[in-house]
Design an enzyme around this catalytic site. Structure first.
Site, PDB file in Angstrom:
ATOM      1  N   GLU A 136      10.461   8.043 -16.448  1.00  5.66           N
ATOM      2  CA  GLU A 136       9.116   8.553 -16.694  1.00  5.66           C
ATOM      3  C   GLU A 136       8.677   8.265 -18.129  1.00  5.66           C
ATOM      4  O   GLU A 136       7.504   7.949 -18.378  1.00  5.66           O
ATOM      5  CB  GLU A 136       9.075  10.053 -16.405  1.00  5.66           C
ATOM      6  CG  GLU A 136       9.222  10.369 -14.916  1.00  5.66           C
ATOM      7  CD  GLU A 136       9.390  11.848 -14.630  1.00  5.66           C
ATOM      8  OE1 GLU A 136       9.425  12.636 -15.596  1.00  5.66           O
ATOM      9  OE2 GLU A 136       9.490  12.214 -13.444  1.00  5.66           O
ATOM     10  N   LYS A 148      17.434  20.814  -9.953  1.00  7.09           N
ATOM     11  CA  LYS A 148      16.660  19.618 -10.277  1.00  7.09           C
ATOM     12  C   LYS A 148      17.486  18.600 -11.056  1.00  7.09           C
ATOM     13  O   LYS A 148      18.300  18.935 -11.899  1.00  7.09           O
ATOM     14  CB  LYS A 148      15.422  19.987 -11.104  1.00  7.09           C
ATOM     15  CG  LYS A 148      14.403  20.824 -10.375  1.00  7.09           C
ATOM     16  CD  LYS A 148      13.740  20.051  -9.239  1.00  7.09           C
ATOM     17  CE  LYS A 148      12.894  18.897  -9.727  1.00  7.09           C
ATOM     18  NZ  LYS A 148      11.750  19.325 -10.568  1.00  7.09           N
ATOM     19  N   SER A 170      16.084  21.018 -15.063  1.00  5.41           N
ATOM     20  CA  SER A 170      14.953  21.921 -15.234  1.00  5.41           C
ATOM     21  C   SER A 170      15.437  23.210 -15.891  1.00  5.41           C
ATOM     22  O   SER A 170      16.530  23.704 -15.597  1.00  5.41           O
ATOM     23  CB  SER A 170      14.332  22.243 -13.869  1.00  5.41           C
ATOM     24  OG  SER A 170      13.472  23.360 -13.956  1.00  5.41           O
ATOM     25  N   HIS A 215       0.827  -1.212   0.000  1.00  3.76           N
ATOM     26  CA  HIS A 215       0.000   0.000   0.000  1.00  3.76           C
ATOM     27  C   HIS A 215       0.864   1.267   0.000  1.00  3.76           C
ATOM     28  O   HIS A 215       0.423   2.329   0.447  1.00  3.76           O
ATOM     29  CB  HIS A 215      -0.948   0.033   1.202  1.00  3.76           C
ATOM     30  CG  HIS A 215      -1.764  -1.213   1.361  1.00  3.76           C
ATOM     31  ND1 HIS A 215      -2.909  -1.447   0.640  1.00  3.76           N
ATOM     32  CD2 HIS A 215      -1.578  -2.310   2.141  1.00  3.76           C
ATOM     33  CE1 HIS A 215      -3.412  -2.625   0.983  1.00  3.76           C
ATOM     34  NE2 HIS A 215      -2.618  -3.177   1.884  1.00  3.76           N
TER      35      HIS A 215
END
Length: 464
Positions: free
Chosen positions: A290, A283, A277, A156
């Site tokens: 992704e 970043k 970024s 979970h």
């Protein structure tokens, strides 16, 4: 030159050609189409349709085209042909003249394209199988170098029980091994030759279909001509293999995105598979992961699209079935890309042992061990479960892990707790207590790593 132009006096409209012509995408099957034509020319000679001299000329001309196809030098840019079959025949006719017009005797584009696409799928299964073994090898190497690292296991998305990081990597080894076996199964069912089935009813020429199948590299000929020209199960199976494997890739990517986040910090990814970024200089984004996760839906769409296309089609061939190729070819390409980049991502992973250890200790994962300890002291499990839960609530209120509570504090909840509780609350004890096949103890993990290494070595030894 339309291969079907016999009864037509007028040409096709430009709009019709936009939806009908497939040369823009089926040209990637040039090698398979030409190879199939070489074998068909031999079958026609064996059936007495071609003389030995005619077959020799045809095979020489086709071999020249095959050499160009394999070298990537066939030029499709100026062709007006509608598909790869017409293109090959036109090129052959330009070289040999009317003798090339004999090649299509007894054959239909229906059995021809079914043969071409099976050959194309077979060729790409070999590539994809190699890709999968590469991912398994990268995961196995990651597991081998992280056997001593303990981090939280999750259910979970909540910290559950500690496991070895190697155990996580080995879980995906099992998934990708199943992907290999699924490809093998799909290949076994795909490995039958439609050539010689004609448009739908077979051919009147006495060609040897078993010999054709053998020379094409198939196990045997398809046994029903209606099924042979209208079957696309082999494409659907390949797309299902791709979809299942992409789902595994996506789940692995999701895990690693989370593990790489600032909130977890379990792993660091290499610069080569991350990006920055345009606004925030600090970043370092896991873009490769992704994109792997994102492409999963694209592959699923190809499977769903072909299922919907096929569901209402009557026997035998229907032009709808031309829609089998673009989606499947794109899915294979995306799967191949994702498997390839997965290897680069896995090779770049650096696991932060200290951060993993801290996280495993903070999740009160040893609460189950405390309950088991109480059971060993004669307390019923349900009661022990309640006691352990109460101890966790107290530890949280004190901002301490269970193992830092004193005996006196623990005895608030049960008088049977003694000093001997502390060894069983340590991370290594929690993990190594599960010292059975499939468990996360050091021995079964080491054995699993060894088995995975042996699997990879055996697979790589048989690859061309």
């Amino acid at each position: 030159m339309a291969l079907w132009g016999g009864r037509f006096s007028g040409g096709s409209s430009n709009m019709f050609r936009q939806v009908n012509d497939s040369i823009g995408f089926d040209q990637v099957m040039a090698s398979q189409d030409i190879f199939g034509s070489i074998i068909w020319s031999r079958a026609l000679q064996g059936a007495g349709v071609l003389t030995a001299d005619e077959q020799t000329q045809l095979e020489a001309g086709l071999q020249s085209l095959l050499d160009q196809a394999q070298a990537g030098t066939l030029d499709f840019s100026q062709t007006q042909e509608e598909d790869i079959h017409a293109f090959v025949e036109a090129e052959l006719t330009a070289t040999l003249g009317d003798i090339a017009r004999k090649l299509h005797t007894g054959r239909s584009r229906n059995d021809q394209v079914a043969t071409d696409f099976r050959l194309w799928c077979k060729d790409h299964i070999a590539m994809l199988r190699t890709d999968l073994v590469g991912v398994i090898a990268a995961l196995t190497e990651l597991a081998a170098r992280s056997q001593d690292i303990i981090f939280p296991g999750y259910t979970h998305l909540q910290r559950a029980q500690p496991v070895r990081f190697a155990h996580w990597a080995l879980a995906y080894v099992e998934m990708f091994k199943r992907d290999v076996s699924r490809l093998d199964d799909a290949l076994a069912r795909m490995n039958f030759s439609p050539l010689g089935c004609g448009a739908l009813a077979g051919t009147t020429y006495p060609v040897d279909r078993q010999a054709i199948a053998d020379q094409l590299g198939f196990t045997a000929p398809c046994t029903n001509s209606l099924d042979a020209v209208s079957d696309r199960d082999f494409v659907l199976e390949l797309l299902f293999c791709a979809s299942t494997s992409m789902m595994h890739i996506s789940r692995m990517a999701e895990d690693m995105i989370f593990y790489n986040s600032g909130e977890s910090g379990f792993i660091q990814l290499g610069d080569a598979v991350t990006s920055g970024s345009s606004l925030m200089p600090q970043k370092k984004n896991p873009d490769a992961l992704e994109l792997m996760r994102g492409k999963c839906g694209r592959v699923f769409g190809s499977l769903q699209g072909l299922l919907v296309t096929m569901k209402g089609l009557p026997l035998a061939y229907n032009k709808d079935m031309q829609e089998d190729k673009e989606g499947a070819m794109d899915a294979v390409t995306q799967w191949h890309i994702c498997l390839s980049i997965a290897v680069e991502v896995l090779d770049s992973v650096v696991v932060d042992k200290e951060r993993c250890q801290q996280a495993a200790q903070q999740g009160y994962a040893n609460a189950t061990e405390l309950a088991d300890y109480l059971v060993d002291k004669g307390i019923p499990f349900r009661t022990a479960h309640d006691i352990s839960g109460q101890a966790v609530v107290f530890a949280i209120s004190q901002h301490k892990p269970l193992e830092e509570l004193s005996v006196a504090e623990l005895q608030q909840f049960s008088a049977v707790i003694e000093e001997d509780v502390y060894p069983i609350l340590q991370l290594e004890y929690l993990v190594d207590k599960r010292n059975i096949l499939g468990g996360t103890g050091i021995e079964p993990v080491a054995q699993a790593v060894s088995a995975a290494q042996q699997f990879v070595a055996a697979q790589q030894a048989t690859q061309p």
